[in-house]
Design a protein around this motif. Structure first.
Motif, PDB file in Angstrom:
ATOM      1  N   ILE A 236       2.835  18.394  26.944  1.00 48.23           N
ATOM      2  CA  ILE A 236       3.421  17.466  27.917  1.00 48.23           C
ATOM      3  C   ILE A 236       2.921  16.042  27.686  1.00 48.23           C
ATOM      4  O   ILE A 236       3.705  15.090  27.687  1.00 48.23           O
ATOM      5  CB  ILE A 236       3.127  17.945  29.354  1.00 48.23           C
ATOM      6  CG1 ILE A 236       3.892  19.240  29.629  1.00 48.23           C
ATOM      7  CG2 ILE A 236       3.486  16.879  30.375  1.00 48.23           C
ATOM      8  CD1 ILE A 236       3.532  19.916  30.924  1.00 48.23           C
ATOM      9  N   ALA A 237       1.613  15.890  27.459  1.00 48.77           N
ATOM     10  CA  ALA A 237       1.067  14.543  27.252  1.00 48.77           C
ATOM     11  C   ALA A 237       1.604  13.909  25.976  1.00 48.77           C
ATOM     12  O   ALA A 237       1.945  12.723  25.967  1.00 48.77           O
ATOM     13  CB  ALA A 237      -0.453  14.597  27.218  1.00 48.77           C
ATOM     14  N   SER A 238       1.697  14.683  24.902  1.00 51.30           N
ATOM     15  CA  SER A 238       2.207  14.100  23.657  1.00 51.30           C
ATOM     16  C   SER A 238       3.697  13.787  23.764  1.00 51.30           C
ATOM     17  O   SER A 238       4.167  12.810  23.183  1.00 51.30           O
ATOM     18  CB  SER A 238       1.926  15.025  22.472  1.00 51.30           C
ATOM     19  OG  SER A 238       2.551  16.272  22.631  1.00 51.30           O
ATOM     20  N   TRP A 239       4.441  14.564  24.533  1.00 52.08           N
ATOM     21  CA  TRP A 239       5.867  14.278  24.724  1.00 52.08           C
ATOM     22  C   TRP A 239       6.048  12.965  25.486  1.00 52.08           C
ATOM     23  O   TRP A 239       6.850  12.116  25.096  1.00 52.08           O
ATOM     24  CB  TRP A 239       6.544  15.425  25.453  1.00 52.08           C
ATOM     25  CG  TRP A 239       8.013  15.255  25.590  1.00 52.08           C
ATOM     26  CD1 TRP A 239       8.955  15.444  24.619  1.00 52.08           C
ATOM     27  CD2 TRP A 239       8.728  14.859  26.762  1.00 52.08           C
ATOM     28  NE1 TRP A 239      10.215  15.193  25.130  1.00 52.08           N
ATOM     29  CE2 TRP A 239      10.099  14.831  26.440  1.00 52.08           C
ATOM     30  CE3 TRP A 239       8.336  14.525  28.053  1.00 52.08           C
ATOM     31  CZ2 TRP A 239      11.069  14.484  27.362  1.00 52.08           C
ATOM     32  CZ3 TRP A 239       9.301  14.188  28.969  1.00 52.08           C
ATOM     33  CH2 TRP A 239      10.654  14.161  28.615  1.00 52.08           C
ATOM     34  N   PHE A 240       5.305  12.797  26.568  1.00 55.32           N
ATOM     35  CA  PHE A 240       5.390  11.544  27.321  1.00 55.32           C
ATOM     36  C   PHE A 240       4.889  10.359  26.492  1.00 55.32           C
ATOM     37  O   PHE A 240       5.458   9.271  26.542  1.00 55.32           O
ATOM     38  CB  PHE A 240       4.604  11.626  28.633  1.00 55.32           C
ATOM     39  CG  PHE A 240       5.376  12.257  29.753  1.00 55.32           C
ATOM     40  CD1 PHE A 240       6.509  11.657  30.267  1.00 55.32           C
ATOM     41  CD2 PHE A 240       4.980  13.471  30.287  1.00 55.32           C
ATOM     42  CE1 PHE A 240       7.229  12.230  31.298  1.00 55.32           C
ATOM     43  CE2 PHE A 240       5.689  14.058  31.315  1.00 55.32           C
ATOM     44  CZ  PHE A 240       6.812  13.436  31.828  1.00 55.32           C
TER      45      PHE A 240
ATOM     46  N   SER B 101      -8.023  23.583  31.656  1.00 54.65           N
ATOM     47  CA  SER B 101      -7.506  23.633  30.284  1.00 54.65           C
ATOM     48  C   SER B 101      -6.363  22.648  30.082  1.00 54.65           C
ATOM     49  O   SER B 101      -6.261  22.021  29.020  1.00 54.65           O
ATOM     50  CB  SER B 101      -7.031  25.043  29.952  1.00 54.65           C
ATOM     51  OG  SER B 101      -8.066  25.954  30.092  1.00 54.65           O
ATOM     52  N   VAL B 102      -5.505  22.515  31.084  1.00 54.86           N
ATOM     53  CA  VAL B 102      -4.409  21.544  30.991  1.00 54.86           C
ATOM     54  C   VAL B 102      -4.969  20.133  30.882  1.00 54.86           C
ATOM     55  O   VAL B 102      -4.474  19.316  30.097  1.00 54.86           O
ATOM     56  CB  VAL B 102      -3.443  21.682  32.192  1.00 54.86           C
ATOM     57  CG1 VAL B 102      -2.537  20.479  32.311  1.00 54.86           C
ATOM     58  CG2 VAL B 102      -2.610  22.954  32.075  1.00 54.86           C
ATOM     59  N   LEU B 103      -6.006  19.836  31.642  1.00 57.59           N
ATOM     60  CA  LEU B 103      -6.607  18.501  31.583  1.00 57.59           C
ATOM     61  C   LEU B 103      -7.215  18.212  30.211  1.00 57.59           C
ATOM     62  O   LEU B 103      -7.096  17.091  29.697  1.00 57.59           O
ATOM     63  CB  LEU B 103      -7.658  18.341  32.682  1.00 57.59           C
ATOM     64  CG  LEU B 103      -7.106  18.301  34.107  1.00 57.59           C
ATOM     65  CD1 LEU B 103      -8.247  18.248  35.110  1.00 57.59           C
ATOM     66  CD2 LEU B 103      -6.163  17.134  34.287  1.00 57.59           C
ATOM     67  N   VAL B 104      -7.837  19.210  29.597  1.00 56.71           N
ATOM     68  CA  VAL B 104      -8.362  19.030  28.239  1.00 56.71           C
ATOM     69  C   VAL B 104      -7.208  18.799  27.264  1.00 56.71           C
ATOM     70  O   VAL B 104      -7.269  17.926  26.396  1.00 56.71           O
ATOM     71  CB  VAL B 104      -9.214  20.247  27.819  1.00 56.71           C
ATOM     72  CG1 VAL B 104      -9.581  20.188  26.346  1.00 56.71           C
ATOM     73  CG2 VAL B 104     -10.468  20.349  28.673  1.00 56.71           C
ATOM     74  N   GLY B 105      -6.120  19.567  27.421  1.00 60.62           N
ATOM     75  CA  GLY B 105      -4.948  19.380  26.572  1.00 60.62           C
ATOM     76  C   GLY B 105      -4.291  18.025  26.777  1.00 60.62           C
ATOM     77  O   GLY B 105      -3.818  17.407  25.820  1.00 60.62           O
ATOM     78  N   VAL B 106      -4.263  17.543  28.012  1.00 59.70           N
ATOM     79  CA  VAL B 106      -3.699  16.220  28.291  1.00 59.70           C
ATOM     80  C   VAL B 106      -4.529  15.142  27.602  1.00 59.70           C
ATOM     81  O   VAL B 106      -3.980  14.191  27.033  1.00 59.70           O
ATOM     82  CB  VAL B 106      -3.612  15.975  29.821  1.00 59.70           C
ATOM     83  CG1 VAL B 106      -3.407  14.515  30.136  1.00 59.70           C
ATOM     84  CG2 VAL B 106      -2.505  16.812  30.429  1.00 59.70           C
ATOM     85  N   ALA B 107      -5.838  15.305  27.623  1.00 62.46           N
ATOM     86  CA  ALA B 107      -6.695  14.328  26.933  1.00 62.46           C
ATOM     87  C   ALA B 107      -6.397  14.329  25.434  1.00 62.46           C
ATOM     88  O   ALA B 107      -6.290  13.260  24.813  1.00 62.46           O
ATOM     89  CB  ALA B 107      -8.163  14.646  27.190  1.00 62.46           C
ATOM     90  N   ARG B 108      -6.236  15.491  24.853  1.00 58.32           N
ATOM     91  CA  ARG B 108      -5.929  15.564  23.416  1.00 58.32           C
ATOM     92  C   ARG B 108      -4.549  14.984  23.117  1.00 58.32           C
ATOM     93  O   ARG B 108      -4.367  14.220  22.178  1.00 58.32           O
ATOM     94  CB  ARG B 108      -6.019  17.011  22.940  1.00 58.32           C
ATOM     95  CG  ARG B 108      -5.522  17.249  21.537  1.00 58.32           C
ATOM     96  CD  ARG B 108      -6.337  16.493  20.507  1.00 58.32           C
ATOM     97  NE  ARG B 108      -5.872  16.844  19.169  1.00 58.32           N
ATOM     98  CZ  ARG B 108      -5.732  15.981  18.187  1.00 58.32           C
ATOM     99  NH1 ARG B 108      -6.050  14.719  18.370  1.00 58.32           N
ATOM    100  NH2 ARG B 108      -5.297  16.347  17.026  1.00 58.32           N
ATOM    101  N   GLY B 109      -3.561  15.349  23.917  1.00 59.16           N
ATOM    102  CA  GLY B 109      -2.209  14.848  23.696  1.00 59.16           C
ATOM    103  C   GLY B 109      -2.073  13.360  23.914  1.00 59.16           C
ATOM    104  O   GLY B 109      -1.214  12.708  23.319  1.00 59.16           O
TER     105      GLY B 109
END
Length: 166
Positions: A149-153, A72-80
């Motif tokens: 996390i991905a969108s913040w970075f 789920s984190v990996l899917v969220g990272v892709a979206r972010g």
């Protein structure tokens, strides 16, 4: 024991509600502080950990939970990583173009938390289908955490856009 169950469930619902409130700011195309991008994922993870850790803290060591959370984190990272946004580095502001997905996911987390709490209040015992709710909450929390996390970075790495007039 029953009082502790209600307290933990109430804090879990509040954490999920805070996740939804913080994700609501991303729905509108107005600048928000960059640190607010981390809040939906952090509150969602807290709500999920509270549901998992009580009454048996060793449930946090389940490999299934960590596998679901990681995917789920990996899917969220892709979206972010691909969300459309503009970033103001001077004022540390971010404006998301289409951030409705975080709010929808956080509202889903709130609904699952409320149903979990309602079942435990009405039965005055631990929920027997809690594993299903843990799974759903893990998927949502992992998505929100990875997206946050991905969108913040990504907001830190984007080119500067003036989002606030002096």
């Amino acid at each position: 024991m029953l009082f502790n169950l209600y307290v933990i469930d109430a804090v879990m619902v509040l954490s999920a509600l805070f996740s939804a409130i913080s994700a609501f700011a991303e729905c509108r195309p107005v600048p928000i502080p960059r640190w607010r991008l981390l809040m939906p994922g952090a509150f969602a993870l807290l709500a999920t950990i509270l549901v998992l850790a009580f009454p048996v803290p060793s449930d946090l060591m389940d490999a299934e939970f960590w596998t679901v959370l990681t995917v789920s984190v990996l899917v969220g990272v892709a979206r972010g990583s691909f969300i459309a946004m503009a970033s103001d580095h001077y004022w540390r502001l971010v404006r998301l173009e289409r951030g409705l997905d975080a709010f929808v996911a956080a509202v889903g987390l709130v609904l699952v938390g409320i149903v979990q709490f309602a079942i435990e209040v009405t039965t005055r015992a631990e929920n027997y289908v809690e594993t299903t709710f843990e799974f759903i909450m893990s998927v949502i929390a992992g998505y929100l955490l990875g997206r946050s996390i991905a969108s913040w970075f990504r907001a830190r790495a984007l080119h500067h856009h003036d989002l606030k007039e002096v």
